[in-house]
Design an enzyme around this catalytic site. Structure first.
Site, mmCIF file in Angstrom:
data_model
loop_
_atom_site.group_PDB
_atom_site.id
_atom_site.type_symbol
_atom_site.label_atom_id
_atom_site.label_comp_id
_atom_site.label_asym_id
_atom_site.label_seq_id
_atom_site.Cartn_x
_atom_site.Cartn_y
_atom_site.Cartn_z
ATOM 1 C CG ASN A 277 -21.431 40.200 -5.075
ATOM 2 O OD1 ASN A 277 -22.295 39.645 -5.744
ATOM 3 N ND2 ASN A 277 -20.905 41.355 -5.432
ATOM 4 C CD GLU B 220 -23.119 42.445 -8.347
ATOM 5 O OE1 GLU B 220 -23.679 42.763 -9.412
ATOM 6 O OE2 GLU B 220 -22.046 41.826 -8.300
ATOM 7 C CG ASP C 181 -17.789 43.140 -4.158
ATOM 8 O OD1 ASP C 181 -16.567 43.424 -4.162
ATOM 9 O OD2 ASP C 181 -18.429 42.887 -5.193
ATOM 10 C CG ASN D 27 -15.882 45.683 -6.822
ATOM 11 O OD1 ASN D 27 -15.512 44.629 -7.343
ATOM 12 N ND2 ASN D 27 -17.139 46.109 -6.864
ATOM 13 C CG ASP E 162 -16.255 39.545 -1.666
ATOM 14 O OD1 ASP E 162 -17.342 40.134 -1.802
ATOM 15 O OD2 ASP E 162 -15.647 38.982 -2.608
ATOM 16 C CG ASP F 145 -19.120 36.501 -10.145
ATOM 17 O OD1 ASP F 145 -19.908 36.769 -9.201
ATOM 18 O OD2 ASP F 145 -19.008 37.225 -11.147
ATOM 19 C CG HIS F 146 -18.245 37.923 -5.317
ATOM 20 N ND1 HIS F 146 -17.388 38.882 -4.825
ATOM 21 C CD2 HIS F 146 -18.702 38.407 -6.496
ATOM 22 C CE1 HIS F 146 -17.330 39.907 -5.664
ATOM 23 N NE2 HIS F 146 -18.117 39.649 -6.686
#
Length: 260
Positions: free
Chosen positions: A7, A34, A150, A152, A221, A250-251
């Site tokens: 991501n 993303e 991802d 989530n 993930d 951030d991933h």
DNA sequence: ATGCCGGGCGAAGCCCGA
């Protein structure tokens, strides 16, 4: 064959970072999430120059998924089934020819779902239900596939630095975890957990509150493998060091080595 | 209890993410 999921939190903002990682990690197949760019603004040339074929399902500002492959992409299908009224670019599936074997790969950006108690959370759960039904159908072919992305979802308490801090969050709700468990109970394998038992291995650290510096992350993930893909699983790991570079997402990427 | 940080959009400050 090395398959990875990443991501990137905007492909344009991450292009230098992503290209550097692609060159050194040298994955054969990459699922991006993303990307935050439309198909006509996707930096095709920059990625193709590194030897990848592309399948993309883009959207402006939000979402956006893509599959990069050094092997030929035989077929690509955007969107999960039962998608009437769902205009988010969160799912892309492709059939890739790997040394004479057809491997189905999906790039998944599962809805965040926060805050709970709103239509955002019901959207997350209904999206997960659609994914469960689709996975159940794919399993009937008895072929290798990888659902990468991802999710989530924090599967277990050991996948978060402080479970108490995440009570009430959509990523750690019992309903979210149960739907993820449904995927596993269909017979899919969490590639990371098949290779590692140690707790506190993460794929995401919030930009805020010094989460990275304190190693306070979450494992959200995931690479889920069909039985025929799991048969060929050789290794799986997380490229944690990518989080420590200039302008990181951030991933971080997660990857699996499959014997094809 | 809220914001922290970072990206998009678009040109200041808000929305969104997880």
């Amino acid at each position: 064959m090395k398959v990875s999921s990443f991501n990137v939190n905007s492909l344009k903002a991450r292009l230098v970072n992503v290209k550097e990682w692609l060159k050194e990690a040298d994955p054969d197949i990459v699922c991006l999430q993303e990307t935050k760019c439309t198909d006509d603004t996707f930096p095709r040339g920059e990625i193709e120059d590194l030897g990848y074929n592309l399948a993309i399902h883009g959207q402006k500002t939000y979402n956006g998924v893509a599959i990069l492959s050094k092997y030929p992409i035989e077929d690509a299908t955007p969107g999960l089934p039962e998608g009437d009224g769902d205009d988010h670019a969160r799912y892309l599936e492709a059939v890739i020819s790997v040394n004479g074997s057809a491997v189905r790969i999906a790039s998944i950006y599962l809805p965040n779902g926060n805050p709970i108690g709103t239509e955002k959370f019901t959207y997350k759960l209904s999206w997960m239900e659609r994914l469960v039904r689709h996975a159940r159908n794919l399993l009937k072919y008895e072929e290798p596939f990888v659902l990468a992305g991802d999710y989530n979802v924090i599967p277990m308490p050991e996948d978060v630095y402080d479970p108490k801090a995440w009570e009430g969050d959509a990523l750690y709700q019992p309903e979210s975890r149960a739907k993820f468990r449904e995927l596993l109970n269909l017979g899919l394998t969490d590639a990371f957990r098949a290779c590692h038992t140690e707790p506190h291995r993460y794929t995401f650290w919030d930009y805020q509150a010094g989460r990275w510096q304190k190693d306070q992350g979450i494992r959200i993930d995931h690479l889920l493998l069909s039985p025929q893909a799991a048969d060929r699983l050789k290794a799986c790991d997380i490229d944690k060091d990518v989080r420590d570079r200039e302008k990181p997402s951030d991933h971080v990427p997660i990857w699996a080595e499959l014997d094809f």
